[in-house]
Design a protein around this motif. Structure first.
Motif, PDB file in Angstrom:
ATOM      1  N   PHE A  20      75.045  36.184  65.847  1.00  0.00           N
ATOM      2  CA  PHE A  20      74.100  37.175  66.360  1.00  0.00           C
ATOM      3  C   PHE A  20      73.007  36.439  67.113  1.00  0.00           C
ATOM      4  O   PHE A  20      72.421  35.490  66.594  1.00  0.00           O
ATOM      5  CB  PHE A  20      73.481  37.995  65.217  1.00  0.00           C
ATOM      6  N   ARG A  21      72.737  36.892  68.332  1.00  0.00           N
ATOM      7  CA  ARG A  21      71.679  36.311  69.154  1.00  0.00           C
ATOM      8  C   ARG A  21      70.794  37.428  69.675  1.00  0.00           C
ATOM      9  O   ARG A  21      71.288  38.498  70.017  1.00  0.00           O
ATOM     10  CB  ARG A  21      72.263  35.587  70.370  1.00  0.00           C
ATOM     11  N   LEU A  22      69.494  37.174  69.771  1.00  0.00           N
ATOM     12  CA  LEU A  22      68.603  38.122  70.428  1.00  0.00           C
ATOM     13  C   LEU A  22      68.852  38.045  71.927  1.00  0.00           C
ATOM     14  O   LEU A  22      68.870  36.956  72.508  1.00  0.00           O
ATOM     15  CB  LEU A  22      67.140  37.787  70.121  1.00  0.00           C
ATOM     16  N   MET A  23      69.077  39.187  72.546  1.00  0.00           N
ATOM     17  CA  MET A  23      69.364  39.219  73.981  1.00  0.00           C
ATOM     18  C   MET A  23      68.118  38.873  74.788  1.00  0.00           C
ATOM     19  O   MET A  23      67.022  39.336  74.500  1.00  0.00           O
ATOM     20  CB  MET A  23      69.869  40.613  74.371  1.00  0.00           C
ATOM     21  N   ILE A  24      68.337  38.037  75.829  1.00  0.00           N
ATOM     22  CA  ILE A  24      67.298  37.734  76.811  1.00  0.00           C
ATOM     23  C   ILE A  24      67.893  37.980  78.202  1.00  0.00           C
ATOM     24  O   ILE A  24      69.091  38.253  78.339  1.00  0.00           O
ATOM     25  CB  ILE A  24      66.797  36.269  76.674  1.00  0.00           C
ATOM     26  N   ARG A  25      67.064  37.916  79.235  1.00  0.00           N
ATOM     27  CA  ARG A  25      67.535  38.209  80.597  1.00  0.00           C
ATOM     28  C   ARG A  25      68.731  37.341  80.995  1.00  0.00           C
ATOM     29  O   ARG A  25      69.598  37.780  81.726  1.00  0.00           O
ATOM     30  CB  ARG A  25      66.410  38.006  81.629  1.00  0.00           C
ATOM     31  N   ASP A  26      68.769  36.096  80.503  1.00  0.00           N
ATOM     32  CA  ASP A  26      69.871  35.183  80.849  1.00  0.00           C
ATOM     33  C   ASP A  26      71.233  35.699  80.392  1.00  0.00           C
ATOM     34  O   ASP A  26      72.264  35.228  80.865  1.00  0.00           O
ATOM     35  CB  ASP A  26      69.641  33.800  80.217  1.00  0.00           C
ATOM     36  N   HIS A  27      71.243  36.655  79.449  1.00  0.00           N
ATOM     37  CA  HIS A  27      72.506  37.174  78.921  1.00  0.00           C
ATOM     38  C   HIS A  27      73.070  38.346  79.726  1.00  0.00           C
ATOM     39  O   HIS A  27      74.135  38.857  79.402  1.00  0.00           O
ATOM     40  CB  HIS A  27      72.322  37.637  77.464  1.00  0.00           C
ATOM     41  N   GLU A  28      72.350  38.801  80.749  1.00  0.00           N
ATOM     42  CA  GLU A  28      72.748  40.023  81.463  1.00  0.00           C
ATOM     43  C   GLU A  28      74.190  39.980  81.966  1.00  0.00           C
ATOM     44  O   GLU A  28      74.934  40.945  81.812  1.00  0.00           O
ATOM     45  CB  GLU A  28      71.797  40.316  82.629  1.00  0.00           C
ATOM     46  N   ALA A  29      74.610  38.861  82.565  1.00  0.00           N
ATOM     47  CA  ALA A  29      75.974  38.765  83.117  1.00  0.00           C
ATOM     48  C   ALA A  29      77.012  38.892  82.010  1.00  0.00           C
ATOM     49  O   ALA A  29      78.031  39.585  82.171  1.00  0.00           O
ATOM     50  CB  ALA A  29      76.149  37.456  83.882  1.00  0.00           C
ATOM     51  N   PRO A  47      72.072  56.606  76.684  1.00  0.00           N
ATOM     52  CA  PRO A  47      71.378  57.394  77.707  1.00  0.00           C
ATOM     53  C   PRO A  47      71.747  56.987  79.131  1.00  0.00           C
ATOM     54  O   PRO A  47      71.717  57.799  80.042  1.00  0.00           O
ATOM     55  CB  PRO A  47      69.893  57.117  77.442  1.00  0.00           C
ATOM     56  N   ARG A  48      72.083  55.698  79.316  1.00  0.00           N
ATOM     57  CA  ARG A  48      72.433  55.238  80.658  1.00  0.00           C
ATOM     58  C   ARG A  48      73.727  54.438  80.597  1.00  0.00           C
ATOM     59  O   ARG A  48      74.098  53.900  79.562  1.00  0.00           O
ATOM     60  CB  ARG A  48      71.320  54.347  81.218  1.00  0.00           C
ATOM     61  N   ASN A  49      74.388  54.345  81.729  1.00  0.00           N
ATOM     62  CA  ASN A  49      75.661  53.635  81.819  1.00  0.00           C
ATOM     63  C   ASN A  49      75.407  52.131  81.927  1.00  0.00           C
ATOM     64  O   ASN A  49      75.078  51.622  83.000  1.00  0.00           O
ATOM     65  CB  ASN A  49      76.449  54.147  83.036  1.00  0.00           C
ATOM     66  N   SER A  57      69.827  45.348  84.531  1.00  0.00           N
ATOM     67  CA  SER A  57      68.596  44.717  85.001  1.00  0.00           C
ATOM     68  C   SER A  57      67.368  45.415  84.419  1.00  0.00           C
ATOM     69  O   SER A  57      66.424  44.768  83.947  1.00  0.00           O
ATOM     70  CB  SER A  57      68.554  44.757  86.535  1.00  0.00           C
ATOM     71  N   ALA A  58      67.394  46.752  84.410  1.00  0.00           N
ATOM     72  CA  ALA A  58      66.285  47.523  83.830  1.00  0.00           C
ATOM     73  C   ALA A  58      66.184  47.250  82.331  1.00  0.00           C
ATOM     74  O   ALA A  58      65.081  47.153  81.772  1.00  0.00           O
ATOM     75  CB  ALA A  58      66.492  49.014  84.098  1.00  0.00           C
ATOM     76  N   TRP A  59      67.339  47.128  81.681  1.00  0.00           N
ATOM     77  CA  TRP A  59      67.397  46.821  80.246  1.00  0.00           C
ATOM     78  C   TRP A  59      66.700  45.483  79.985  1.00  0.00           C
ATOM     79  O   TRP A  59      65.893  45.353  79.065  1.00  0.00           O
ATOM     80  CB  TRP A  59      68.860  46.789  79.835  1.00  0.00           C
ATOM     81  N   GLY A  60      67.010  44.488  80.803  1.00  0.00           N
ATOM     82  CA  GLY A  60      66.389  43.170  80.668  1.00  0.00           C
ATOM     83  C   GLY A  60      64.875  43.246  80.776  1.00  0.00           C
ATOM     84  O   GLY A  60      64.143  42.577  80.038  1.00  0.00           O
ATOM     85  N   LYS A  61      64.397  44.081  81.693  1.00  0.00           N
ATOM     86  CA  LYS A  61      62.940  44.241  81.870  1.00  0.00           C
ATOM     87  C   LYS A  61      62.311  44.899  80.641  1.00  0.00           C
ATOM     88  O   LYS A  61      61.200  44.545  80.235  1.00  0.00           O
ATOM     89  CB  LYS A  61      62.654  45.075  83.121  1.00  0.00           C
ATOM     90  N   GLU A  62      63.013  45.876  80.042  1.00  0.00           N
ATOM     91  CA  GLU A  62      62.507  46.543  78.839  1.00  0.00           C
ATOM     92  C   GLU A  62      62.431  45.566  77.664  1.00  0.00           C
ATOM     93  O   GLU A  62      61.533  45.645  76.835  1.00  0.00           O
ATOM     94  CB  GLU A  62      63.391  47.742  78.475  1.00  0.00           C
ATOM     95  N   ILE A  63      63.398  44.641  77.599  1.00  0.00           N
ATOM     96  CA  ILE A  63      63.373  43.610  76.548  1.00  0.00           C
ATOM     97  C   ILE A  63      62.152  42.723  76.734  1.00  0.00           C
ATOM     98  O   ILE A  63      61.422  42.440  75.783  1.00  0.00           O
ATOM     99  CB  ILE A  63      64.682  42.783  76.561  1.00  0.00           C
ATOM    100  N   GLU A  64      61.902  42.306  77.977  1.00  0.00           N
ATOM    101  CA  GLU A  64      60.750  41.448  78.257  1.00  0.00           C
ATOM    102  C   GLU A  64      59.436  42.164  77.944  1.00  0.00           C
ATOM    103  O   GLU A  64      58.476  41.558  77.504  1.00  0.00           O
ATOM    104  CB  GLU A  64      60.767  40.993  79.717  1.00  0.00           C
TER     105      GLU A  64
END
Length: 198
Positions: A20-29, A47-49, A57-64
């Protein structure tokens, strides 16, 4: 209880070792590759596809921003599951969090979903939330049973709430969990019994 868990964290499942890893922007791909292999039906309760790059990309921003925490289940370097805790401290429900979870079909029924749901639940407990909700299509019986085993109970049925790519509508079930009750159980019986819903 606001214990902060540390990651990465490893568990053994019937599908092999999962990290288990906490997701960061680097994991998007890696997450996009995972999402694009999922059956479309598995994405309907989100809620979104998440198989679209702009959504990721939006998900990554919400994490940040700190509004979302996502845990990735990784096996042999590949994402096989994702559990997300969503909360909005500026809403009328700052005490409520929503869990969103999806697991790769090739590891279902092998303990990955159970371990991921328990880990995401622990993340929610650590965040100090008072209530949790989770939603899925009514035919996802294994997922419903999994969350019921954690003490979630059906609270609402939303008829014809989502429409798939073929235009067919599907019902969504919303399950809820009152964390205050769990914390009382933890104090009375200890953590393992409370988390398993006993």
């Amino acid at each position: 209880m606001t214990e902060q868990r540390s990651y990465p964290r490893r568990v053994k499942t019937e599908a092999g070792d999962i990290e288990f890893r906490l997701m960061i922007r680097d994991h998007e791909a890696a997450v996009l590759a995972f999402a694009q292999k999922l059956p479309t039906h598995d994405l309907l309760f989100l809620p979104r596809n998440i198989s679209e790059p702009k959504v990721l990309s939006a998900w990554g921003k919400e994490i940040e921003r700190g509004a979302i925490q996502s845990l990735l289940a990784v096996r042999e370097g590949r994402v096989v599951g994702c559990g997300t805790l969503v909360r909005d401290p500026h809403s009328w429900s700052p005490h409520v969090g929503e869990i969103r979870m999806v697991v790769s079909p090739d590891v279902r029924g092998k303990g990955v979903g159970k371990a991921l749901s328990q880990e995401t639940f622990a993340l929610a407990l650590g965040a100090g939330l008072e209530k949790l909700s989770v939603q899925m299509t009514v035919d996802q019986q294994a997922a419903i049973a999994l969350f019921e085993s954690l003490g979630f109970k059906a609270e609402a049925l939303l008829r014809d709430h989502v429409r798939d790519v073929d235009g067919k509508t599907h019902d969504i079930v919303v399950l809820g969990h009152n964390i205050a009750q769990v914390q009382a159980q933890m104090e009375a019986y200890g953590v393992p019994d409370a988390v398993s819903g006993n």
